[in-house]
Motif scaffolding. Sequence first.
Motif, PDB file in Angstrom:
ATOM      1  N   LEU A 150    -106.869 -14.481   6.289  1.00 20.18           N
ATOM      2  CA  LEU A 150    -107.362 -14.838   4.849  1.00 20.18           C
ATOM      3  C   LEU A 150    -106.739 -16.517   4.603  1.00 20.18           C
ATOM      4  O   LEU A 150    -107.096 -17.165   3.549  1.00 20.18           O
ATOM      5  CB  LEU A 150    -106.962 -14.064   4.141  1.00 20.18           C
ATOM      6  N   GLN A 151    -105.563 -16.484   4.832  1.00 15.17           N
ATOM      7  CA  GLN A 151    -105.118 -17.721   5.192  1.00 15.17           C
ATOM      8  C   GLN A 151    -105.061 -18.781   5.456  1.00 15.17           C
ATOM      9  O   GLN A 151    -105.902 -20.070   4.126  1.00 15.17           O
ATOM     10  CB  GLN A 151    -103.061 -17.664   5.333  1.00 15.17           C
ATOM     11  N   GLU A 152    -105.503 -19.260   6.290  1.00 18.84           N
ATOM     12  CA  GLU A 152    -106.761 -19.818   7.103  1.00 18.84           C
ATOM     13  C   GLU A 152    -107.433 -20.215   6.577  1.00 18.84           C
ATOM     14  O   GLU A 152    -108.455 -21.018   6.768  1.00 18.84           O
ATOM     15  CB  GLU A 152    -106.733 -19.813   8.692  1.00 18.84           C
ATOM     16  N   ARG A 153    -108.554 -19.042   6.021  1.00 19.11           N
ATOM     17  CA  ARG A 153    -110.361 -19.325   5.568  1.00 19.11           C
ATOM     18  C   ARG A 153    -110.379 -20.217   4.324  1.00 19.11           C
ATOM     19  O   ARG A 153    -111.107 -20.620   3.732  1.00 19.11           O
ATOM     20  CB  ARG A 153    -110.748 -17.806   5.193  1.00 19.11           C
ATOM     21  N   LEU A 154    -108.541 -19.498   3.692  1.00 18.90           N
ATOM     22  CA  LEU A 154    -108.879 -20.282   2.218  1.00 18.90           C
ATOM     23  C   LEU A 154    -108.445 -22.109   2.411  1.00 18.90           C
ATOM     24  O   LEU A 154    -109.554 -22.401   1.346  1.00 18.90           O
ATOM     25  CB  LEU A 154    -108.055 -19.876   1.350  1.00 18.90           C
ATOM     26  N   ALA A 195    -111.838 -22.387  -3.679  1.00 19.31           N
ATOM     27  CA  ALA A 195    -111.620 -21.655  -2.135  1.00 19.31           C
ATOM     28  C   ALA A 195    -112.028 -20.788  -2.483  1.00 19.31           C
ATOM     29  O   ALA A 195    -113.218 -19.866  -1.191  1.00 19.31           O
ATOM     30  CB  ALA A 195    -110.346 -20.850  -1.916  1.00 19.31           C
ATOM     31  N   TYR A 196    -112.630 -19.760  -3.380  1.00 21.20           N
ATOM     32  CA  TYR A 196    -113.149 -19.089  -3.581  1.00 21.20           C
ATOM     33  C   TYR A 196    -115.456 -19.160  -4.099  1.00 21.20           C
ATOM     34  O   TYR A 196    -115.917 -17.809  -4.136  1.00 21.20           O
ATOM     35  CB  TYR A 196    -112.855 -17.819  -5.136  1.00 21.20           C
ATOM     36  N   VAL A 197    -115.147 -20.284  -4.435  1.00 21.78           N
ATOM     37  CA  VAL A 197    -116.667 -20.576  -4.786  1.00 21.78           C
ATOM     38  C   VAL A 197    -117.233 -21.661  -3.553  1.00 21.78           C
ATOM     39  O   VAL A 197    -116.257 -22.291  -3.687  1.00 21.78           O
ATOM     40  CB  VAL A 197    -116.857 -20.556  -6.335  1.00 21.78           C
ATOM     41  N   PHE A 198    -118.871 -21.581  -3.635  1.00 22.84           N
ATOM     42  CA  PHE A 198    -119.292 -22.241  -2.385  1.00 22.84           C
ATOM     43  C   PHE A 198    -119.710 -23.562  -4.282  1.00 22.84           C
ATOM     44  O   PHE A 198    -119.478 -24.375  -3.751  1.00 22.84           O
ATOM     45  CB  PHE A 198    -120.205 -21.922  -2.148  1.00 22.84           C
ATOM     46  N   ASP A 199    -120.246 -22.957  -5.442  1.00 23.29           N
ATOM     47  CA  ASP A 199    -120.403 -23.675  -6.391  1.00 23.29           C
ATOM     48  C   ASP A 199    -119.580 -24.435  -6.600  1.00 23.29           C
ATOM     49  O   ASP A 199    -119.104 -23.313  -7.532  1.00 23.29           O
ATOM     50  CB  ASP A 199    -121.696 -22.996  -7.472  1.00 23.29           C
ATOM     51  N   ILE A 223    -123.726  -3.114   1.623  1.00 25.59           N
ATOM     52  CA  ILE A 223    -122.188  -4.804   1.667  1.00 25.59           C
ATOM     53  C   ILE A 223    -122.956  -5.248   1.557  1.00 25.59           C
ATOM     54  O   ILE A 223    -123.636  -5.947   1.968  1.00 25.59           O
ATOM     55  CB  ILE A 223    -121.496  -4.126   3.216  1.00 25.59           C
ATOM     56  N   LEU A 224    -122.756  -6.421   0.230  1.00 26.62           N
ATOM     57  CA  LEU A 224    -122.998  -7.975   0.113  1.00 26.62           C
ATOM     58  C   LEU A 224    -121.745  -8.566   0.661  1.00 26.62           C
ATOM     59  O   LEU A 224    -120.440  -8.081  -0.344  1.00 26.62           O
ATOM     60  CB  LEU A 224    -123.349  -7.539  -1.400  1.00 26.62           C
ATOM     61  N   GLN A 225    -122.476  -9.445   1.269  1.00 27.13           N
ATOM     62  CA  GLN A 225    -121.525 -10.604   1.756  1.00 27.13           C
ATOM     63  C   GLN A 225    -121.939 -12.109   1.884  1.00 27.13           C
ATOM     64  O   GLN A 225    -122.522 -12.554   2.530  1.00 27.13           O
ATOM     65  CB  GLN A 225    -121.103 -10.852   3.804  1.00 27.13           C
ATOM     66  N   GLY A 226    -120.991 -13.017   1.096  1.00 25.40           N
ATOM     67  CA  GLY A 226    -121.121 -14.211   1.175  1.00 25.40           C
ATOM     68  C   GLY A 226    -121.659 -14.377   3.125  1.00 25.40           C
ATOM     69  O   GLY A 226    -119.976 -14.663   2.846  1.00 25.40           O
ATOM     70  N   LYS A 227    -121.570 -16.036   3.289  1.00 19.93           N
ATOM     71  CA  LYS A 227    -121.035 -15.863   4.059  1.00 19.93           C
ATOM     72  C   LYS A 227    -120.103 -17.433   4.556  1.00 19.93           C
ATOM     73  O   LYS A 227    -119.605 -17.564   5.488  1.00 19.93           O
ATOM     74  CB  LYS A 227    -122.203 -16.856   5.377  1.00 19.93           C
ATOM     75  N   ASN A 228    -120.162 -17.905   3.287  1.00 14.94           N
ATOM     76  CA  ASN A 228    -119.060 -18.691   2.786  1.00 14.94           C
ATOM     77  C   ASN A 228    -117.758 -18.465   2.164  1.00 14.94           C
ATOM     78  O   ASN A 228    -117.010 -19.779   1.331  1.00 14.94           O
ATOM     79  CB  ASN A 228    -119.709 -20.108   2.287  1.00 14.94           C
ATOM     80  N   ASP A 229    -117.344 -16.931   2.447  1.00 15.62           N
ATOM     81  CA  ASP A 229    -116.706 -16.189   1.937  1.00 15.62           C
ATOM     82  C   ASP A 229    -115.272 -16.684   2.251  1.00 15.62           C
ATOM     83  O   ASP A 229    -115.033 -16.946   3.630  1.00 15.62           O
ATOM     84  CB  ASP A 229    -117.046 -14.895   1.631  1.00 15.62           C
ATOM     85  N   ILE A 230    -114.063 -16.191   1.841  1.00 12.09           N
ATOM     86  CA  ILE A 230    -112.853 -15.950   2.226  1.00 12.09           C
ATOM     87  C   ILE A 230    -112.603 -14.808   3.064  1.00 12.09           C
ATOM     88  O   ILE A 230    -111.785 -14.685   4.331  1.00 12.09           O
ATOM     89  CB  ILE A 230    -111.476 -15.877   1.179  1.00 12.09           C
ATOM     90  N   ASP A 281    -126.208 -16.616   2.592  1.00 13.27           N
ATOM     91  CA  ASP A 281    -126.538 -18.069   1.973  1.00 13.27           C
ATOM     92  C   ASP A 281    -125.675 -19.180   1.287  1.00 13.27           C
ATOM     93  O   ASP A 281    -125.785 -18.822  -0.137  1.00 13.27           O
ATOM     94  CB  ASP A 281    -127.692 -18.912   2.851  1.00 13.27           C
ATOM     95  N   ASN A 282    -124.563 -19.664   1.182  1.00 12.83           N
ATOM     96  CA  ASN A 282    -124.487 -20.561   0.523  1.00 12.83           C
ATOM     97  C   ASN A 282    -123.371 -19.970  -0.935  1.00 12.83           C
ATOM     98  O   ASN A 282    -123.584 -20.127  -2.236  1.00 12.83           O
ATOM     99  CB  ASN A 282    -125.197 -21.576  -0.352  1.00 12.83           C
ATOM    100  N   CYS A 283    -123.443 -18.904   0.049  1.00  8.96           N
ATOM    101  CA  CYS A 283    -122.463 -18.453  -1.115  1.00  8.96           C
ATOM    102  C   CYS A 283    -120.773 -17.663  -0.311  1.00  8.96           C
ATOM    103  O   CYS A 283    -120.482 -17.469   0.375  1.00  8.96           O
ATOM    104  CB  CYS A 283    -123.187 -17.075  -0.979  1.00  8.96           C
ATOM    105  N   GLY A 284    -119.852 -18.463  -2.164  1.00  9.01           N
ATOM    106  CA  GLY A 284    -118.232 -17.489  -1.780  1.00  9.01           C
ATOM    107  C   GLY A 284    -117.918 -16.149  -1.785  1.00  9.01           C
ATOM    108  O   GLY A 284    -118.740 -15.253  -1.672  1.00  9.01           O
ATOM    109  N   HIS A 285    -117.451 -15.847  -2.516  1.00  5.53           N
ATOM    110  CA  HIS A 285    -115.796 -14.711  -3.312  1.00  5.53           C
ATOM    111  C   HIS A 285    -117.271 -14.288  -4.182  1.00  5.53           C
ATOM    112  O   HIS A 285    -116.741 -13.118  -4.564  1.00  5.53           O
ATOM    113  CB  HIS A 285    -115.081 -14.570  -3.286  1.00  5.53           C
ATOM    114  N   TYR A 286    -117.710 -14.835  -4.847  1.00  4.64           N
ATOM    115  CA  TYR A 286    -118.834 -14.591  -6.047  1.00  4.64           C
ATOM    116  C   TYR A 286    -119.848 -14.250  -5.974  1.00  4.64           C
ATOM    117  O   TYR A 286    -120.200 -14.811  -6.080  1.00  4.64           O
ATOM    118  CB  TYR A 286    -118.040 -15.235  -6.841  1.00  4.64           C
ATOM    119  N   GLY A 287    -120.483 -13.044  -5.984  1.00  4.64           N
ATOM    120  CA  GLY A 287    -122.248 -13.082  -5.437  1.00  4.64           C
ATOM    121  C   GLY A 287    -122.910 -13.645  -6.259  1.00  4.64           C
ATOM    122  O   GLY A 287    -123.667 -14.196  -6.159  1.00  4.64           O
ATOM    123  N   TRP A 288    -122.273 -12.844  -7.860  1.00  4.37           N
ATOM    124  CA  TRP A 288    -123.820 -13.132  -8.986  1.00  4.37           C
ATOM    125  C   TRP A 288    -123.227 -14.318  -9.566  1.00  4.37           C
ATOM    126  O   TRP A 288    -123.555 -14.940 -10.973  1.00  4.37           O
ATOM    127  CB  TRP A 288    -123.410 -12.123  -9.802  1.00  4.37           C
TER     128      TRP A 288
END
Length: 300
Positions: A153-157, A196-200, A246-253, A275-282
Amino acid sequence: MRNYCYILFLTSFFCFSQTEEIITSGNSKLHYKTFGKGKPILIINGGPGMNCEGFSSIAQELVKMNYQTIIYDQRGTGKSTVGKVNSKNITMDLMVEDIENLRKHLKINQWCILGHSFGGIMETYYATKHPETIEKLIFSSSGGVNMKFTSYLQERLNNNLTTIQKDSLSFFQKKLDLGDSSLETLKKRSKYLANAYVFDKSKAPIIAERLTQIKFEINSLVIQDLRKIKFDCSNSFKSFKKPVLILQGKNDIISTETATEIANAFPNSKLILMDNCGHYGWLDAKEVYLKTINQFLNDH
Protein backbone atom coordinates in the motif's frame (compact mmCIF):
# COMPACT_ATOMS: atom_id res chain seq x y z
CA MET A 1 7.75 7.66 10.80
CA ARG A 2 4.28 6.21 11.15
CA ASN A 3 2.76 5.01 7.91
CA TYR A 4 0.26 7.48 6.55
CA CYS A 5 -1.63 5.08 4.33
CA TYR A 6 -5.07 4.32 5.71
CA ILE A 7 -7.80 2.34 4.03
CA LEU A 8 -10.39 5.02 3.56
CA PHE A 9 -13.44 5.92 1.65
CA LEU A 10 -14.93 9.34 1.21
CA THR A 11 -17.55 11.09 -0.85
CA SER A 12 -19.67 14.22 -0.69
CA PHE A 13 -22.81 14.65 1.42
CA PHE A 14 -25.80 16.33 -0.11
CA CYS A 15 -28.89 14.17 0.38
CA PHE A 16 -31.58 13.68 2.98
CA SER A 17 -32.03 10.58 5.09
CA GLN A 18 -35.36 8.85 5.26
CA THR A 19 -34.88 7.43 8.75
CA GLU A 20 -32.19 7.82 11.38
CA GLU A 21 -31.87 5.98 14.69
CA ILE A 22 -29.45 4.91 17.40
CA ILE A 23 -29.89 1.38 18.72
CA THR A 24 -28.19 -0.67 21.44
CA SER A 25 -25.73 -3.26 20.15
CA GLY A 26 -24.06 -5.20 22.94
CA ASN A 27 -21.92 -2.74 24.85
CA SER A 28 -22.25 -0.02 22.21
CA LYS A 29 -24.73 2.42 20.73
CA LEU A 30 -25.05 2.02 16.96
CA HIS A 31 -26.15 4.88 14.71
CA TYR A 32 -27.65 4.16 11.29
CA LYS A 33 -29.60 5.81 8.46
CA THR A 34 -31.81 4.37 5.74
CA PHE A 35 -32.76 5.79 2.35
CA GLY A 36 -35.60 4.84 0.02
CA LYS A 37 -37.65 1.66 -0.23
CA GLY A 38 -37.18 -1.76 -1.77
CA LYS A 39 -34.76 -4.63 -1.30
CA PRO A 40 -32.14 -3.70 1.32
CA ILE A 41 -28.49 -2.92 0.61
CA LEU A 42 -26.11 -2.39 3.49
CA ILE A 43 -23.22 -0.07 2.61
CA ILE A 44 -20.12 -0.53 4.77
CA ASN A 45 -17.76 2.44 4.61
CA GLY A 46 -14.01 2.39 4.61
CA GLY A 47 -11.55 3.41 7.26
CA PRO A 48 -11.20 1.93 9.71
CA GLY A 49 -11.96 4.83 12.00
CA MET A 50 -14.31 6.75 9.71
CA ASN A 51 -17.99 7.59 10.11
CA CYS A 52 -20.59 6.92 7.43
CA GLU A 53 -21.47 10.51 6.49
CA GLY A 54 -19.43 10.39 3.28
CA PHE A 55 -21.63 7.59 1.97
CA SER A 56 -24.95 9.39 1.88
CA SER A 57 -24.58 10.38 -1.77
CA ILE A 58 -23.75 6.89 -3.03
CA ALA A 59 -26.62 5.56 -0.91
CA GLN A 60 -28.93 7.98 -2.69
CA GLU A 61 -27.63 6.87 -6.10
CA LEU A 62 -28.53 3.26 -5.29
CA VAL A 63 -31.99 4.35 -4.13
CA LYS A 64 -32.59 5.35 -7.77
CA MET A 65 -32.23 1.64 -8.59
CA ASN A 66 -35.30 0.94 -6.41
CA TYR A 67 -33.38 -0.36 -3.42
CA GLN A 68 -33.44 0.64 0.21
CA THR A 69 -29.93 1.60 1.29
CA ILE A 70 -28.56 1.48 4.82
CA ILE A 71 -25.45 3.18 6.15
CA TYR A 72 -24.15 3.12 9.71
CA ASP A 73 -21.33 4.49 11.86
CA GLN A 74 -18.93 1.71 12.83
CA ARG A 75 -18.43 1.44 16.58
CA GLY A 76 -16.53 4.30 18.10
CA THR A 77 -17.03 6.57 15.07
CA GLY A 78 -19.57 9.27 14.29
CA LYS A 79 -22.62 8.91 16.51
CA SER A 80 -21.85 5.27 17.38
CA THR A 81 -20.28 5.07 20.82
CA VAL A 82 -18.65 2.59 23.16
CA GLY A 83 -18.00 2.98 26.88
CA LYS A 84 -14.25 2.90 26.44
CA VAL A 85 -12.18 2.84 23.25
CA ASN A 86 -9.72 0.00 23.80
CA SER A 87 -8.68 -3.37 22.36
CA LYS A 88 -11.45 -5.12 24.28
CA ASN A 89 -14.27 -3.02 22.79
CA ILE A 90 -12.92 -2.44 19.28
CA THR A 91 -12.64 -5.82 17.55
CA MET A 92 -13.68 -7.36 14.25
CA ASP A 93 -15.94 -9.86 16.03
CA LEU A 94 -17.82 -7.11 17.85
CA MET A 95 -18.11 -5.13 14.62
CA VAL A 96 -19.67 -8.19 12.98
CA GLU A 97 -22.10 -8.43 15.88
CA ASP A 98 -23.04 -4.80 15.31
CA ILE A 99 -23.93 -5.53 11.68
CA GLU A 100 -25.95 -8.59 12.65
CA ASN A 101 -27.78 -6.70 15.40
CA LEU A 102 -28.64 -4.01 12.88
CA ARG A 103 -30.04 -6.62 10.46
CA LYS A 104 -32.21 -8.12 13.20
CA HIS A 105 -33.39 -4.69 14.33
CA LEU A 106 -34.48 -3.88 10.77
CA LYS A 107 -36.14 -7.33 10.48
CA ILE A 108 -34.26 -8.15 7.28
CA ASN A 109 -33.96 -11.81 6.29
CA GLN A 110 -31.40 -11.32 3.54
CA TRP A 111 -29.63 -8.27 2.22
CA CYS A 112 -27.09 -7.24 -0.36
CA ILE A 113 -23.89 -5.77 1.04
CA LEU A 114 -21.59 -3.25 -0.61
CA GLY A 115 -18.25 -2.86 1.14
CA HIS A 116 -15.83 -0.16 0.09
CA SER A 117 -12.12 -0.36 0.93
CA PHE A 118 -11.94 -1.51 4.57
CA GLY A 119 -15.69 -2.07 4.26
CA GLY A 120 -14.84 -4.93 1.89
CA ILE A 121 -12.74 -6.54 4.60
CA MET A 122 -15.62 -6.06 7.01
CA GLU A 123 -18.17 -7.65 4.65
CA THR A 124 -15.80 -10.56 4.00
CA TYR A 125 -15.50 -11.29 7.71
CA TYR A 126 -19.25 -10.89 8.21
CA ALA A 127 -19.87 -13.33 5.34
CA THR A 128 -17.79 -15.99 7.09
CA LYS A 129 -20.02 -15.67 10.18
CA HIS A 130 -23.47 -15.14 8.61
CA PRO A 131 -23.48 -16.39 4.99
CA GLU A 132 -27.18 -17.28 5.20
CA THR A 133 -28.13 -13.59 5.54
CA ILE A 134 -26.53 -12.57 2.23
CA GLU A 135 -28.25 -12.25 -1.13
CA LYS A 136 -25.38 -10.63 -3.06
CA LEU A 137 -21.99 -9.09 -2.31
CA ILE A 138 -20.33 -6.07 -3.94
CA PHE A 139 -16.67 -5.28 -3.33
CA SER A 140 -15.74 -1.68 -4.17
CA SER A 141 -11.98 -0.97 -4.24
CA SER A 142 -11.77 -3.47 -1.44
CA GLY A 143 -8.97 -4.53 0.83
CA GLY A 144 -8.18 -8.19 0.32
CA VAL A 145 -9.51 -11.46 1.68
CA ASN A 146 -6.23 -11.56 3.61
CA MET A 147 -3.64 -9.02 4.74
CA LYS A 148 -1.22 -9.36 1.81
CA PHE A 149 -2.32 -6.04 0.34
CA THR A 150 -0.86 -4.14 3.32
CA SER A 151 2.66 -5.01 2.12
CA TYR A 152 2.44 -2.79 -0.95
CA LEU A 153 0.00 0.00 0.00
CA GLN A 154 2.65 2.53 0.99
CA GLU A 155 4.59 2.04 -2.23
CA ARG A 156 1.51 2.40 -4.44
CA LEU A 157 0.39 5.44 -2.49
CA ASN A 158 3.78 7.09 -3.03
CA ASN A 159 3.65 6.25 -6.72
CA ASN A 160 0.39 8.18 -7.02
CA LEU A 161 1.96 11.38 -5.66
CA THR A 162 4.35 13.90 -7.16
CA THR A 163 7.68 14.57 -5.46
CA ILE A 164 6.37 17.85 -4.04
CA GLN A 165 3.23 16.14 -2.73
CA LYS A 166 5.27 13.36 -1.09
CA ASP A 167 7.66 15.83 0.54
CA SER A 168 4.80 18.00 1.80
CA LEU A 169 2.92 14.99 3.10
CA SER A 170 6.02 13.75 4.94
CA PHE A 171 6.47 17.17 6.53
CA PHE A 172 2.95 17.35 7.94
CA GLN A 173 2.89 13.65 8.86
CA LYS A 174 6.02 14.20 10.93
CA LYS A 175 4.33 17.11 12.73
CA LEU A 176 1.38 14.83 13.48
CA ASP A 177 3.68 12.06 14.72
CA LEU A 178 5.34 14.53 17.07
CA GLY A 179 2.01 15.38 18.67
CA ASP A 180 0.73 18.30 16.60
CA SER A 181 -2.86 17.19 16.00
CA SER A 182 -4.14 20.68 15.26
CA LEU A 183 -6.84 21.07 12.64
CA GLU A 184 -4.43 23.05 10.46
CA THR A 185 -1.88 20.20 10.44
CA LEU A 186 -4.59 17.62 9.76
CA LYS A 187 -5.95 19.69 6.88
CA LYS A 188 -2.53 20.18 5.30
CA ARG A 189 -1.69 16.48 5.64
CA SER A 190 -5.05 15.56 4.13
CA LYS A 191 -4.63 18.03 1.26
CA TYR A 192 -1.56 16.21 -0.04
CA LEU A 193 -2.55 12.66 0.89
CA ALA A 194 -5.91 12.94 -0.92
CA ASN A 195 -4.19 13.09 -4.31
CA ALA A 196 -3.09 9.46 -3.96
CA TYR A 197 -6.67 8.22 -3.92
CA VAL A 198 -8.12 9.72 -7.11
CA PHE A 199 -7.18 9.62 -10.77
CA ASP A 200 -9.04 12.88 -11.41
CA LYS A 201 -7.11 15.24 -9.11
CA SER A 202 -9.91 17.81 -9.24
CA LYS A 203 -11.80 15.42 -6.94
CA ALA A 204 -9.02 15.44 -4.32
CA PRO A 205 -10.62 18.21 -2.18
CA ILE A 206 -13.63 15.93 -1.60
CA ILE A 207 -11.29 13.30 -0.22
CA ALA A 208 -9.21 15.76 1.78
CA GLU A 209 -12.20 17.05 3.71
CA ARG A 210 -13.06 13.56 4.93
CA LEU A 211 -9.48 12.57 5.69
CA THR A 212 -9.38 15.11 8.50
CA GLN A 213 -12.13 13.15 10.29
CA ILE A 214 -10.33 9.84 10.79
CA LYS A 215 -10.05 8.58 14.37
CA PHE A 216 -6.49 7.29 14.45
CA GLU A 217 -7.00 5.32 17.68
CA ILE A 218 -9.88 3.33 16.15
CA ASN A 219 -7.86 2.79 12.99
CA SER A 220 -4.92 1.41 14.98
CA LEU A 221 -7.06 -0.86 17.18
CA VAL A 222 -8.87 -2.43 14.21
CA ILE A 223 -5.65 -3.09 12.29
CA GLN A 224 -4.17 -4.52 15.50
CA ASP A 225 -7.13 -6.88 15.83
CA LEU A 226 -6.93 -7.96 12.17
CA ARG A 227 -3.38 -9.06 12.85
CA LYS A 228 -4.34 -10.68 16.14
CA ILE A 229 -7.02 -12.86 14.52
CA LYS A 230 -4.68 -13.52 11.56
CA PHE A 231 -7.33 -12.35 9.12
CA ASP A 232 -7.29 -14.68 6.11
CA CYS A 233 -10.50 -15.73 4.39
CA SER A 234 -8.87 -16.94 1.18
CA ASN A 235 -10.31 -20.45 1.53
CA SER A 236 -13.51 -19.65 3.40
CA PHE A 237 -15.97 -19.43 0.50
CA LYS A 238 -15.55 -22.58 -1.59
CA SER A 239 -19.21 -23.48 -1.04
CA PHE A 240 -20.50 -19.88 -1.18
CA LYS A 241 -22.71 -19.69 -4.29
CA LYS A 242 -24.24 -16.22 -3.97
CA PRO A 243 -23.38 -13.70 -6.72
CA VAL A 244 -20.36 -11.50 -6.08
CA LEU A 245 -19.27 -8.36 -7.96
CA ILE A 246 -15.78 -6.86 -7.62
CA LEU A 247 -15.24 -3.30 -8.88
CA GLN A 248 -11.62 -2.16 -9.09
CA GLY A 249 -9.90 0.92 -10.51
CA LYS A 250 -6.72 0.21 -12.42
CA ASN A 251 -5.05 3.24 -10.83
CA ASP A 252 -6.08 2.44 -7.27
CA ILE A 253 -3.66 2.10 -4.34
CA ILE A 254 -5.26 -1.37 -4.09
CA SER A 255 -3.80 -3.48 -6.88
CA THR A 256 -5.73 -5.44 -9.49
CA GLU A 257 -3.93 -8.53 -8.16
CA THR A 258 -5.74 -8.10 -4.85
CA ALA A 259 -9.05 -7.73 -6.69
CA THR A 260 -8.25 -10.95 -8.58
CA GLU A 261 -7.57 -12.72 -5.27
CA ILE A 262 -11.03 -11.68 -4.08
CA ALA A 263 -12.59 -12.93 -7.31
CA ASN A 264 -10.78 -16.26 -6.99
CA ALA A 265 -12.01 -16.70 -3.41
CA PHE A 266 -15.67 -16.64 -4.49
CA PRO A 267 -16.92 -19.27 -6.99
CA ASN A 268 -19.72 -17.12 -8.42
CA SER A 269 -17.86 -13.83 -8.90
CA LYS A 270 -17.36 -11.23 -11.60
CA LEU A 271 -14.44 -8.79 -11.69
CA ILE A 272 -14.74 -5.41 -13.44
CA LEU A 273 -11.58 -3.34 -13.91
CA MET A 274 -12.12 0.37 -14.56
CA ASP A 275 -9.75 2.52 -16.63
CA ASN A 276 -8.53 5.91 -15.38
CA CYS A 277 -9.93 5.14 -11.95
CA GLY A 278 -8.43 5.36 -8.48
CA HIS A 279 -9.94 4.39 -5.14
CA TYR A 280 -13.39 5.88 -5.77
CA GLY A 281 -15.28 4.42 -8.69
CA TRP A 282 -18.21 6.82 -8.38
CA LEU A 283 -15.83 9.80 -8.53
CA ASP A 284 -13.43 8.69 -11.29
CA ALA A 285 -15.68 6.38 -13.35
CA LYS A 286 -19.20 7.16 -12.19
CA GLU A 287 -21.09 5.99 -15.29
CA VAL A 288 -19.38 2.60 -15.48
CA TYR A 289 -19.48 2.13 -11.71
CA LEU A 290 -23.20 2.78 -11.28
CA LYS A 291 -24.25 1.03 -14.51
CA THR A 292 -22.36 -2.12 -13.52
CA ILE A 293 -23.92 -2.17 -10.05
CA ASN A 294 -27.39 -1.62 -11.51
CA GLN A 295 -26.97 -4.52 -13.93
CA PHE A 296 -25.64 -6.76 -11.19
CA LEU A 297 -28.46 -5.98 -8.77
CA ASN A 298 -31.11 -6.54 -11.41
CA ASP A 299 -29.62 -9.76 -12.73
CA HIS A 300 -31.79 -12.56 -11.36
